[in-house]
Design an enzyme around this catalytic site. Structure first.
Site, mmCIF file in Angstrom:
data_model
loop_
_atom_site.group_PDB
_atom_site.id
_atom_site.type_symbol
_atom_site.label_atom_id
_atom_site.label_comp_id
_atom_site.label_asym_id
_atom_site.label_seq_id
_atom_site.Cartn_x
_atom_site.Cartn_y
_atom_site.Cartn_z
ATOM 1 N N GLU A 251 -6.723 3.233 -26.003
ATOM 2 C CA GLU A 251 -7.363 3.957 -24.891
ATOM 3 C C GLU A 251 -7.683 5.349 -25.415
ATOM 4 O O GLU A 251 -6.775 6.134 -25.672
ATOM 5 C CB GLU A 251 -6.395 4.060 -23.703
ATOM 6 C CG GLU A 251 -5.840 2.737 -23.228
ATOM 7 C CD GLU A 251 -6.834 1.961 -22.393
ATOM 8 O OE1 GLU A 251 -7.885 2.521 -22.027
ATOM 9 O OE2 GLU A 251 -6.565 0.788 -22.116
ATOM 10 N N CYS A 285 -8.364 12.098 -19.705
ATOM 11 C CA CYS A 285 -9.379 11.326 -20.428
ATOM 12 C C CYS A 285 -10.490 10.847 -19.509
ATOM 13 O O CYS A 285 -11.627 10.681 -19.937
ATOM 14 C CB CYS A 285 -8.726 10.142 -21.124
ATOM 15 S SG CYS A 285 -7.755 9.133 -20.003
HETATM 16 P P1 NAD Z 1 -4.050 12.478 -30.785
HETATM 17 O O1 NAD Z 1 -4.793 11.286 -31.203
HETATM 18 O O2 NAD Z 1 -4.057 13.658 -31.684
HETATM 19 O O3 NAD Z 1 -2.498 12.158 -30.544
HETATM 20 C C1 NAD Z 1 -2.080 11.134 -29.672
HETATM 21 C C2 NAD Z 1 -0.754 10.578 -30.177
HETATM 22 O O4 NAD Z 1 -0.952 9.991 -31.460
HETATM 23 C C3 NAD Z 1 0.341 11.626 -30.360
HETATM 24 O O5 NAD Z 1 1.585 11.072 -29.981
HETATM 25 C C4 NAD Z 1 0.306 11.902 -31.856
HETATM 26 O O6 NAD Z 1 1.527 12.379 -32.369
HETATM 27 C C5 NAD Z 1 -0.018 10.514 -32.404
HETATM 28 N N1 NAD Z 1 -0.657 10.509 -33.723
HETATM 29 C C6 NAD Z 1 -1.412 11.471 -34.291
HETATM 30 N N2 NAD Z 1 -1.841 11.059 -35.524
HETATM 31 C C7 NAD Z 1 -1.341 9.819 -35.725
HETATM 32 C C8 NAD Z 1 -1.452 8.860 -36.783
HETATM 33 N N3 NAD Z 1 -2.151 9.108 -37.898
HETATM 34 N N4 NAD Z 1 -0.822 7.669 -36.649
HETATM 35 C C9 NAD Z 1 -0.127 7.383 -35.529
HETATM 36 N N5 NAD Z 1 0.008 8.258 -34.488
HETATM 37 C C10 NAD Z 1 -0.597 9.465 -34.583
HETATM 38 O O7 NAD Z 1 -4.592 12.845 -29.350
HETATM 39 P P2 NAD Z 1 -4.345 14.158 -28.507
HETATM 40 O O8 NAD Z 1 -5.341 15.158 -28.927
HETATM 41 O O9 NAD Z 1 -2.931 14.549 -28.530
HETATM 42 O O10 NAD Z 1 -4.680 13.615 -27.033
HETATM 43 C C11 NAD Z 1 -5.872 13.876 -26.418
HETATM 44 C C12 NAD Z 1 -6.847 12.730 -26.602
HETATM 45 O O11 NAD Z 1 -6.309 11.570 -25.968
HETATM 46 C C13 NAD Z 1 -8.168 12.981 -25.931
HETATM 47 O O12 NAD Z 1 -9.223 12.553 -26.768
HETATM 48 C C14 NAD Z 1 -8.116 12.095 -24.686
HETATM 49 O O13 NAD Z 1 -9.370 11.715 -24.202
HETATM 50 C C15 NAD Z 1 -7.302 10.944 -25.151
HETATM 51 N N6 NAD Z 1 -6.659 10.250 -24.032
HETATM 52 C C16 NAD Z 1 -7.143 9.023 -23.674
HETATM 53 C C17 NAD Z 1 -6.597 8.351 -22.590
HETATM 54 C C18 NAD Z 1 -7.128 7.005 -22.153
HETATM 55 O O14 NAD Z 1 -6.460 6.312 -21.379
HETATM 56 N N7 NAD Z 1 -8.311 6.601 -22.598
HETATM 57 C C19 NAD Z 1 -5.539 8.935 -21.890
HETATM 58 C C20 NAD Z 1 -5.085 10.164 -22.283
HETATM 59 C C21 NAD Z 1 -5.651 10.828 -23.375
#
Ligand code: NAD
Length: 510
Positions: A251, A285
């Site tokens: 997501e 999001c």
């Molecule tokens: P992010 O991708 O940087 O981090 C999300 C999670 O992934 C964190 O727990 C982080 O520690 C982990 N992570 C980071 N790099 C990783 C890797 N290489 N391997 C595995 N895990 C890793 O996202 P963010 O900036 O923290 O969150 C915001 C983003 O999330 C926005 O783009 C938003 O739109 C999206 N989001 C989507 C939804 C949805 O349901 N579609 C819901 C909430 C947020």
């Protein structure tokens, strides 16, 4: 300002990490104060968490469904009993307003109740039509994957980890969960309530640490992955899942449009846009970052919307009176400021807001409305993930729909119209479309799936998909009396002609 868990619960002890290792500090975005210090997991700790979860799952998969649903129901009741404490945990880790934190707590309670009520029916074994009527008795079972890896971001620290973990557990899986580093206490408090509700120890493991080490290690061990976060990270994880041949639900981000059509109720649309754009300071999001307004609505909608935005109460604190709170971090503030400054420098006009407000809190940014936004501006197409929305004029429904669909994303959309909502909704390329609402109508319809198309993701949460997604299908077919290849002693030719006659009869049946 800070809450802590009841004194008999040590949240740090719930982290799957060896004693004496590294620790990390968690700070409150309202004032940068220290909330607490928690252990950091190593790659070895992640491997150990999977081993523990795997042995707990072997027992759990034999636990009757009614016992699993009882735990969910008790958890729902505990969430409601502890709602005041949970609201403060969520607020102090994210900086969001209390009203927005309330959405999370309510959502979790409703989803837990929904799952307890409807989950067993969705997961039950089903009779399927057999290969040969009467002679083949066929059943479809839904089998849990084993241990599901779940990685969640910081913006909905209670809703997202719990929404994904509950159906995984109900379906008979164990879970290894990595919440974001900025919001671990909220996830740990959810785990402590699940344990109090009767969840067997070991079944839900929480690991903490940097995404690119701990997160990657989760993907190495998981039997199935569920990820919520940015499109860039989602792509990295999906690539590794493809190499390992395990399933992944992702997501991801959005650049969600709202359409105000010619026949929209202007007042409702202008008031609805405030919630649609500025819930959780736009760090949602599914929140709206682009609004296409029909020519005939432009003046009235714009002036009413701007008026609403200018009278919003923005506050960093745990009281109920704020319409909007803080951003979560310096990094978020930097992105939002960069997007707005770039747009203004290239000719965008600010109709409301436009500035950081350090006088209100270190990461507070005003709810901001822009117009005259052009494709060369960064925020035109990229997700800002902050309290910033751009208004565009549309001369027809056609033009609004084409502009709304002109994006790599496809998460959520919103249409405001008295008569044409359903017709226009069907033409939008988005996983969810709300009519006369911003995002809440689809999200809170827990019986219906939620997720993105295009770069916004693969897989769905909520609905039947959001439960069955934690299982694999197993088909069991029992052949009776005659083998499918025909009875011994009958020639192949005779059997073939009998079968063809049977196919003809079957094809005429309704
Ligand atoms: P992010 O991708 O940087 O981090 C999300 C999670 O992934 C964190 O727990 C982080 O520690 C982990 N992570 C980071 N790099 C990783 C890797 N290489 N391997 C595995 N895990 C890793 O996202 P963010 O900036 O923290 O969150 C915001 C983003 O999330 C926005 O783009 C938003 O739109 C999206 N989001 C989507 C939804 C949805 O349901 N579609 C819901 C909430 C947020």
């Amino acid at each position: 300002m800070h809450v802590s868990a009841p004194s008999d619960i040590d949240l740090a002890s719930l982290v799957s990490a060896r004693d004496g290792g590294r620790s990390m500090d968690v700070h409150c975005p309202f004032d940068k104060s220290l909330i607490g210090s928690l252990p950091v997991s190593t790659r070895d700790d992640v491997a150990a968490a999977f081993a523990t979860a795997r042995s707990a799952q072997a027992e759990w998969v034999r636990t009757p469904m009614r016992e699993r649903t009882r735990i969910l129901t008790r958890f729902r009741d505990l969430v409601l009993d502890h709602n005041t404490e949970l609201l403060t945990w969520i607020q102090q880790e994210t900086g969001k307003s209390r009203a927005n934190a309330f959405e999370e707590v309510t959502d979790v309670a409703l989803w837990a109740g929904h799952l307890a009520h409807h989950g067993p029916g969705v997961l039950r074994e089903r009779r399927r039509a057999g290969a040969i009527p009467v002679l083949t008795r066929t059943h479809e079972r839904r089998v849990p994957y084993g241990v599901v890896g779940i990685i969640t971001p910081w913006n909905y620290p209670f809703t997202l980890p719990v929404t994904d973990s509950l159906p995984a557990l109900l379906a008979g899986n164990a879970v290894v969960l990595k919440p974001d580093d900025k919001t671990p206490h909220t996830a740990l408090r959810a785990l402590s309530l699940l344990l109090e509700a009767g969840l067997p120890p070991g079944l839900l493991q929480i690991v903490l640490g940097d995404g690119s080490t701990i997160g990657e290690e989760i993907v190495e061990h998981a039997d199935h992955m569920v990820f919520t976060g940015s499109t860039a990270t989602g792509r990295t994880i999906a690539t590794r899942c493809a190499e390992r041949l395990i399933g992944v639900a992702a997501e991801l981000g959005g650049k969600n449009p709202m359409l105000v059509l010619e026949d929209a109720d202007t007042d409702r649309a202008a008031a609805g846009a405030v919630t649609a754009c500025f819930s959780n300071s736009g760090q949602l999001c599914i929140s709206v970052e682009r609004i296409y307004v029909h020519d005939s609505q432009w003046d009235a909608f714009t002036s009413r919307f701007v008026e609403h935005v200018q009278t919003m109460t923005v506050r960093a604190g745990c009281t109920w009176d704020a319409d909007m709170g803080s951003l979560i971090s310096a990094q978020q503030l930097e992105t939002v400021t960069r997007h707005v400054d770039d747009a203004v420098q290239k000719g965008a006009r600010v109709l409301a807001g436009g500035r950081a407000r350090p006088d209100l809190g270190p990461y507070v940014f005003e709810p901001t409305v822009l117009t005259d936004v052009q494709p060369d501006m960064e925020l035109h197409s990229a997700e800002t993930f902050g309290p910033v929305v751009s208004l565009y004029r549309a001369h027809s429904d056609e033009e609004a729909v084409a502009a709304a669909n002109d994006t790599d994303f496809g998460l959520n959309a919103s249409v405001w119209s008295k008569r044409h909502g359903p017709r226009v909704a069907r033409r939008l390329h988005a996983g969810s479309v709300n009519i006369n609402e911003g995002y809440a109508a689809t999200w809170a319809s827990h019986d219906a799936p939620m997720g993105g198309v295009k770069d916004s993701g693969i897989g769905r949460r909520h609905g039947m998909d959001g439960i069955l997604g934690y299982t694999q299908a197993q088909t069991i077919a029992q052949q009776r009396l005659l083998p499918i290849a025909g009875p011994r002693g009958l020639s192949h030719e005779r059997w073939a002609s009998l079968m063809h006659a049977g196919v003809r009869v079957l094809s005429r049946l309704p």
